[in-house]
Design an enzyme around this catalytic site. Structure first.
Site, PDB file in Angstrom:
ATOM      1  N   ASP A   1     -41.767  24.356 -36.087  1.00 30.83           N
ATOM      2  CA  ASP A   1     -42.988  25.116 -36.325  1.00 30.83           C
ATOM      3  C   ASP A   1     -42.994  25.657 -37.760  1.00 30.83           C
ATOM      4  O   ASP A   1     -42.088  26.399 -38.161  1.00 30.83           O
ATOM      5  CB  ASP A   1     -43.082  26.268 -35.319  1.00 30.83           C
ATOM      6  CG  ASP A   1     -44.445  26.907 -35.298  1.00 30.83           C
ATOM      7  OD1 ASP A   1     -44.752  27.672 -36.232  1.00 30.83           O
ATOM      8  OD2 ASP A   1     -45.212  26.655 -34.355  1.00 30.83           O
TER       9      ASP A   1
ATOM     10  N   HIS B   1     -26.278  34.387 -23.592  1.00 33.01           N
ATOM     11  CA  HIS B   1     -24.845  34.339 -23.925  1.00 33.01           C
ATOM     12  C   HIS B   1     -24.276  35.735 -23.702  1.00 33.01           C
ATOM     13  O   HIS B   1     -25.021  36.727 -23.637  1.00 33.01           O
ATOM     14  CB  HIS B   1     -24.623  33.876 -25.365  1.00 33.01           C
ATOM     15  CG  HIS B   1     -25.219  34.786 -26.401  1.00 33.01           C
ATOM     16  ND1 HIS B   1     -24.697  36.027 -26.702  1.00 33.01           N
ATOM     17  CD2 HIS B   1     -26.293  34.626 -27.211  1.00 33.01           C
ATOM     18  CE1 HIS B   1     -25.418  36.603 -27.648  1.00 33.01           C
ATOM     19  NE2 HIS B   1     -26.393  35.780 -27.971  1.00 33.01           N
TER      20      HIS B   1
ATOM     21  N   SER C   1     -31.860  35.417 -29.655  1.00 37.36           N
ATOM     22  CA  SER C   1     -31.136  34.931 -28.477  1.00 37.36           C
ATOM     23  C   SER C   1     -31.812  35.430 -27.209  1.00 37.36           C
ATOM     24  O   SER C   1     -32.060  36.626 -27.054  1.00 37.36           O
ATOM     25  CB  SER C   1     -29.686  35.425 -28.498  1.00 37.36           C
ATOM     26  OG  SER C   1     -28.988  34.865 -29.563  1.00 37.36           O
TER      27      SER C   1
END
Length: 394
Positions: free
Chosen positions: A338, A211, A353
């Site tokens: 997880d 992003h 990210s």
């Protein structure tokens, strides 16, 4: 008799109209071009039960309504044996902007009393990027202040960029403490940490974040003049909770040694040139690329670093694949399942990210965002958007 006939016509036409509208809005999000591996013959770009794909013929894929009526032709780019090294390692990010970014307005205490910001009065808005003053380029915020102080007139021509378009305005300045003032707060750099997504050894190109880097005050993306990737180390983790996103806290290991040059900041992430120093020390074998037509809802993994133990693979689920016509950070909805990662971070946290998403031993995307009220759920981006903006595929 007429009423009965009208009733039957309505019963026939209404489903057709609904189907037409449904198909139109769906096609709005189908890209003009898709990428596939060279050995692909039958591919699927549509999850719409009414729209059927056909075989690739001469680099075109034809979408058909109910498998019969051609409704759109999509260009197909076949990519041969593309492999990249997965990231998953933390990197420090330092960038300086082209010109200066306007992040606030300030009133001026003139001899006549408080005066509204001259720049604001003239139409300069938050998020604008000031690039020139009277035709002279602005290097940084210090340079802007100096140029304003050195003026011997009360009017200046400001060249700025707004939404990618260059504009010019004349601004009448006001004096405060016997110095001319614009009445602006500006920013010319930013720094932080993120996660590397991939490195391509053949081109030395890399991609990270998934992003754009945006300013926290204006939410506008920075336009990069220059930037660097740096080695970084995680020092702590703030666990994500409902309503409060978690965060990886790190520090730069050596600010003087760049491991990559950043030259692009796009909707799909940050990109630039690096070296084999970017190869993940643990997951150090290249992976094939899996394009959107190969991605399935279901089990996958992410590679990320949350402590000094280095990068690890963690289990996630791809909950939903989203149609996208243009590059964007929200291509798929993912959920962390997880137990180890949930225990340590609560799910997806800031700083993760860019963590690559792996499915069927192929790199298919990257983590981009977390849902504030569901820290175990977030978004990922299709890898093809990042590869395209990096310049690895056309």
């Amino acid at each position: 008799m007429k009423k009965e006939k009208f009733k039957y016509i309505v019963m026939i036409i209404t489903p057709m109209l609904i189907l037409s509208l449904f198909t139109y809005f769906y096609l709005f999000n189908v890209p003009e071009k898709i990428y596939v591996n060279e050995d692909a013959h039958d591919i699927k770009v549509s999850n719409n039960i009414f729209i059927k794909d056909s075989k690739i013929i001469k680099d075109k894929l034809e979408l058909k309504l109910l498998g019969l009526i051609p409704i759109k032709s999509v260009s197909v780019s076949k990519i041969k044996d593309l492999e990249v090294y997965p990231g998953g390692v933390n990197v420090g990010i330092k960038i300086s902007t082209k010109g200066v970014l306007v992040v606030g307005h300030s009133d001026i205490e003139s001899l006549e009393g408080k005066v509204e910001s001259p720049a604001k009065t003239s139409g300069i808005e938050l998020g604008d990027i000031i690039t020139k003053l009277d035709g002279k380029e602005i290097e940084n915020s210090t340079d802007l202040s100096k140029k304003i102080r050195d003026l011997e007139k009360n009017k200046v021509s400001i060249e700025y960029m707004r939404n990618g378009i260059n504009e010019i305005k004349d601004v009448k300045l006001e004096k405060e403490n016997n110095e001319y003032k614009l009445g602006l707060w500006v920013r010319d750099s930013t720094a932080g940490i993120g996660t590397l997504t991939f490195y391509d050894k053949n081109t030395n190109l890399f991609g990270a974040l998934g992003h754009p880097i945006t300013d926290g005050d204006t939410n506008r993306p920075f336009i990069i003049k220059e930037g660097n990737l740096l080695n970084s180390s995680i020092i702590s983790v703030r666990k994500g909770e409902k309503g409060s996103p978690g965060e990886l806290k790190g520090l730069f290991v050596n600010e003087r040694e760049s491991i990559g040059n950043i030259d692009k900041n796009t909707e799909a992430g940050i990109f630039g040139n690096g070296s084999n120093k970017l190869i993940n020390p643990i997951f150090n074998e290249p992976l094939k690329v899996g394009f959107r037509s190969e991605i399935k809802e279901g089990p996958a993994k992410i590679i990320t670093t949350i402590d000094e133990e280095g990068p690890k693979a963690y289990d996630i689920e791809i909950i939903k694949l989203l149609p996208q016509e243009e590059p964007g950070a929200k291509s798929m909805v993912i959920k962390v399942v997880d137990e180890e990662l949930l225990e340590k971070t609560g799910g997806i946290v800031q700083g993760m990210s860019g963590s690559p998403i792996i499915q069927n031993n192929k790199i298919i995307g990257a983590v981009t965002h977390v849902l504030i009220n569901k820290p175990d759920v977030g978004y990922g981006i299709y890898i093809e958007w990042m590869l395209k903006d990096a310049g690895i595929i056309e």
